[in-house]
Design an enzyme around this catalytic site. Structure first.
Site, short mmCIF file in Angstrom:
data_model
loop_
_atom_site.label_atom_id
_atom_site.label_comp_id
_atom_site.label_asym_id
_atom_site.label_seq_id
_atom_site.Cartn_x
_atom_site.Cartn_y
_atom_site.Cartn_z
N HIS A 168 -4.65 -13.75 13.65
CA HIS A 168 -3.85 -12.53 13.82
C HIS A 168 -3.12 -12.57 15.14
CE1 HIS A 168 -6.56 -10.05 10.88
NE2 HIS A 168 -6.17 -11.19 10.38
N TYR B 254 1.26 -5.91 13.20
CA TYR B 254 0.14 -5.21 12.57
C TYR B 254 -0.78 -4.63 13.63
CZ TYR B 254 -3.50 -4.14 9.18
OH TYR B 254 -4.41 -3.48 8.40
N GLU C 168 0.80 -1.23 0.00
CA GLU C 168 0.00 0.00 0.00
C GLU C 168 0.83 1.27 0.00
OE1 GLU C 168 -0.28 -2.50 2.15
OE2 GLU C 168 -2.30 -2.72 2.96
N ASP D 27 -6.05 -7.39 6.78
CA ASP D 27 -7.43 -7.19 7.20
C ASP D 27 -8.34 -7.08 5.97
OD1 ASP D 27 -6.74 -4.74 6.20
OD2 ASP D 27 -7.01 -3.62 8.05
N ASP E 38 -2.17 -5.29 3.47
CA ASP E 38 -2.46 -5.68 4.85
C ASP E 38 -3.40 -6.87 4.91
OD1 ASP E 38 -0.84 -3.65 5.72
OD2 ASP E 38 -2.47 -2.25 6.11
N ARG F 289 -3.91 -3.26 13.51
CA ARG F 289 -5.38 -3.35 13.47
C ARG F 289 -5.77 -4.78 13.77
NH1 ARG F 289 -4.15 -0.06 8.98
NH2 ARG F 289 -4.69 2.12 9.33
N GLU G 277 -9.73 -4.47 4.53
CA GLU G 277 -9.34 -3.42 3.58
C GLU G 277 -8.17 -3.87 2.73
OE1 GLU G 277 -11.01 -0.55 3.02
OE2 GLU G 277 -12.46 -1.34 4.47
#
Length: 848
Positions: free
Chosen positions: A398, A352, A62, A137, A135, A354, A139
């Site tokens: 996670h 990470y 990203e 997640d 990432d 989130r 998104e």
């Protein structure tokens, strides 16, 4: 225009044979230096062998920062590039969802990404494999899918890789085990995006029509505002009740003092409602003798705290560091994507950020236990690694937010981190280390004493073994007492009886920490959405923060009341939480995302149609106040403009009288001995936003004002004998923020000003001509520093920044919550701030 379809699983990629010829693609990674020396007693993890690249492999992430860090761990043949966040989204000006056709989403390329996408398309065209390392997640998974769709990547060349941390071992493992893009995770993200778009784009126009233009509503943001509004209503409705305590200050036979509190009277809980009751109890106790009837002593362990999840990190950073949730996530993103720490180069310092999981990788557990033993000793290492249970629905694959290496102590990284980065890293590192330490042990003593019909209790505690408190700090409060040695049946001496008055208190307003905690508890939103939600409701003007507490604005209360009345499903916390659970089921492939949207829309569409008919239109039918218009004697009504409520005459447009409702904590006007020279009314001393001044008491009929000095005396205007070249009135000497200047005495009718003779700014001409009028350009100074301006001013107002002085925008590492473009750091005279890179198309800004 590309249309979204349900994301389909990609076929599992077959392993590629080794390329016969050497790859000529340039590696974007730099040569990694030697590993930094480990902390004493610990060993640095060995640098893993770089994964073998297939010919012409492309890696897409990203952000540029993440790209730089990953490139360091990859060998030659890998080209690592950044997508700069999302590359496709729903259109900005239309709904972009075909509700009648299965909620088909009409995605478009984000205009600001087109140039970057063209470059990525050229790069990936001949690549043998494309690794999507976004990432892990929802998104990130959606970005990977949108990249495949936008770049038209063939299925056999797609490699999806994910990792919890940007370190050598994690990167190596991820690239050895690529997998498919998860269709269920992508569909969960699509469902949320479509859901939020439908609510926002169909509710907001209703508010524009019925309340005021420019308002917005959202599926999650409106519920968050409701929490704050409901809390404020509870505070406003609260009636305080009086109650009293009676404490006894006592002394043992050895002369040591301690305090006990009244708990019971005749075996029942003692409740004291007023001063008379407390005095009666004190009078009774003065006749009694205190006697110790029981003593209970026990050791109480205090277990190590769990490592941070996203929400607990935001809460703790708010309390301890005074960081907003948004700032916490911004800095955490920087620590995750990589910081240059000298010899090791760019390294991801935390996992990470989130996540709602409390899991920790086995390798990390082994390392942190080794660090604890070497730095604190064997007594601080538990027999088995501490395990923590994540909340229901957490992503167990996670990890918790932790330091990527326990051997990277905060104090050793201080030279490479900004102050805020250092403080947040220290917070995360300390919690991670403490989470794997033995419990702290406290000695807790509880003594009961009797005095006639009354029972008193004395409690105390002291630290026996610090355990994890060695890192986190002891939890003994400053006002907590350590009880002296007391024997059964001992009769301590009464030194003093202390009655004290108290009142019950209303629930406190939400702070950022308690709001995040409540959002998590109620299941409103997810860890990655808390920061954007809190930022957005402030930006929309629905809540404001005073002394670090959230309070609803009048506008926030109005909109919340209207939405609650007409959209009970959307504004219900239980319904919102259930929607989040359904999105989780979509992610787990247990529910169909279109069916979830269909079920939601049935209720929503019905409520929307009813609201269009039944919601009161405040423009046509405003709420009347008790006040009368002082100009025409008609009623004054409550009206709205630019988010502010004011009183306006119902006779508009014939009568345009308005009255502000803003509460300004300004002192009352003070009487003075001065008289207005225009109307001979008394002058009063008032306070405005620019300080104190003299004003005519007959305002608004007479608007005469005068400047005053520090003692409140009028500053006499000094005449200069010069005439105004615009109106012919006398020019006088006045004082302003930048010193003295000449101004027309006919102000405010004539606003002509100019510098005092001898104080004119020295014009430093430059070797440059004005491209508009051809006159020389010169360096001038303004509130924001130096700039180049045309010497033909004011006839020509051409200006530009001084070369080399303007600070170029730098990536902020987050996406715009309004248009999805990357946010950048910009600079103004008030300091650094975060702004959308799509300016002026998108004018979204945030404080850092």
């Amino acid at each position: 225009m590309p249309k979204a379809t349900e994301a389909k699983p990609k076929s599992k990629p077959k392993p590629k044979p080794k390329a016969k010829s050497k790859a000529k693609a340039k590696s974007s990674s730099k040569k990694a230096g030697k590993k930094a020396s480990p902390s004493k007693g610990g060993k640095s993890p060995k640098r893993p062998a770089k994964p073998k690249a297939r010919s012409g492999s492309v890696v897409i992430v990203e952000s540029p920062a993440k790209a730089r860090t990953i490139a360091k761990y990859l060998g030659k043949g890998y080209s690592v590039k950044a997508s700069m966040g999302h590359v496709r989204d729903l259109p900005r000006k239309t709904l972009g969802v075909d509700i009648e056709n299965g909620f088909e989403a009409q995605y478009q390329i984000i205009p600001e990404r087109k140039k970057n996408l063209d470059a990525l398309r050229k790069l990936t065209k001949g690549a043998e494999a494309i690794y999507l390392a976004t990432d892990r997640d929802r998104e990130g998974e959606a970005i990977a899918w949108h990249l495949v769709e936008a770049l038209k990547i063939p299925k056999d060349r797609i490699r999806r890789v994910v990792f919890n941390e940007i370190t050598g071992p994690a990167i190596r493992k991820a690239f050895e085990e690529p997998h498919e893009i998860s269709s269920s995770v992508v569909n969960a993200q699509q469902a949320r995006r479509v859901l939020d778009r439908i609510v926002g784009y169909q509710l907001s126009p209703l508010l524009w029509e019925k309340v005021m233009r420019g308002l917005s509503a959202g599926r999650v943001q409106s519920v968050a505002v409701k929490l704050i509004v409901d809390r404020q209503k509870a505070i406003d409705a609260f009636d305080a009740e009086e109650y009293w305590y009676v404490d006894a200050k006592l002394k043992t036979k050895e002369g040591e003092e301690f305090t006990a509190r009244l708990k019971k009277k005749k075996g029942e809980e003692a409740t004291i409602s007023n001063e008379a009751e407390s005095k009666a109890i004190v009078d009774d106790l003065l006749k009694e003798e205190f006697k110790v009837t029981s003593i209970e002593q026990k050791d109480k362990p205090d277990s190590a705290p769990p490592p941070y999840s996203t929400s607990t990190l935001q809460q703790r950073a708010s309390i301890k560091l005074r960081f907003s949730a948004q700032k916490t996530m911004l800095i955490a993103q920087q620590l995750y994507e990589g910081i240059d720490i000298g010899k090791e180069g760019s390294v991801g310092l935390i996992t990470y950020m989130r996540t709602d999981s409390l899991n920790v990788a086995e390798s990390a557990l082994e390392e942190v236990r080794s660090h604890i033993e070497s730095d604190y000793g064997q007594p601080y290492v538990p027999a088995k690694a501490n395990r923590f249970k994540s909340k229901k629905g957490a992503q167990e694959a996670h990890e918790a937010v932790r330091a990527t290496s326990a051997f990277r102590k905060p104090e050793e990284l201080g030279a490479f981190l900004t102050q805020d980065q250092f403080r947040l890293y220290r917070l995360i590192w300390e919690r991670f280390v403490a989470s794997q330490m033995t419990p702290a042990v406290y000695a807790v003593t509880r003594a009961e004493l009797e005095a006639g019909d009354y029972t008193f209790v004395a409690q105390g505690r002291r630290l026996l073994f610090d355990g994890h408190a060695k890192v986190t700090g002891s939890r003994i409060r400053k006002d907590e007492q350590v009880l002296p040695a007391i024997a059964d049946d001992e009769k301590p001496e009464v030194l003093e009886l202390l009655p004290s008055q108290h009142f019950t208190e209303p629930p406190p307003p939400y702070s950022e920490a308690t709001l995040v905690k409540t959002l998590e508890k109620e299941g409103i939103g997810r860890p990655s959405t808390y920061a954007p939600i809190i930022s957005l409701i402030q930006k929309r003007g629905y809540v404001e923060r005073k002394e670090r507490m959230f309070h609803p604005t009048d506008l926030g209360v109005l909109v919340t009341d209207r939405l609650t009345r007409h959209f009970p499903h959307i504004m219900d916390t239980g319904f919102t939480s259930k929607m989040e659970d359904q999105l989780d089921e979509v992610e787990e492939d247990k529910a169909d995302w279109r069916k979830v949207l269909e079920d939601f829309y049935k209720h929503f569409a019905s409520d929307l149609e009813k609201a269009k008919k039944e919601m009161r239109n405040l423009s046509e039918n405003p709420e009347l106040s008790d006040e009368k218009c002082e100009k025409c004697d008609r009623a004054m009504a409550y009206k709205w403009s630019k988010g502010e409520r004011f009183l306006g005459c119902i006779g508009y447009p014939e009568c345009r009288n308005t009255k502000s409702l803003k509460k300004r904590d300004l002192p009352e006007p003070e009487e003075t001995p001065y008289v207005c020279e225009k109307c001979e009314s008394p002058m009063v001393l008032r306070t405005g936003r620019n300080g104190r001044f003299l004003a005519c008491s007959d305002y608004p009929k007479c608007k005469n004002t005068k400047s005053v000095d520090d003692e409140g005396k009028p500053i006499e205007v000094k005449e200069t004998g010069e005439k105004c070249e615009k109106c012919g009135s006398a020019m006088v000497e006045r004082s302003g923020r930048r010193g003295k200047f000449l101004a027309c005495s006919a102000y405010p009718k004539c606003r002509n000003t100019k510098p005092l003779p001898g104080t004119e700014e020295k014009v430093e001409k430059v070797e440059e001509k004005c491209e508009k009028c051809g006159k020389p350009m010169a360096i001038r100074r303004g509130p924001r520093g130096q700039f180049i301006a045309c010497t033909g001013y004011p006839a020509c107002k051409n200006s530009k920044p001084v070369r080399g002085q303007r600070q170029e925008p730098t990536p902020a590492g987050i996406d715009c919550d309004e248009c999805g473009s990357p946010m950048v750091f910009r600079f103004s005279r008030r300091g650094r701030f975060i702004a959308c890179s799509a300016y002026p198309t998108c004018r979204n800004t945030k404080s850092e």
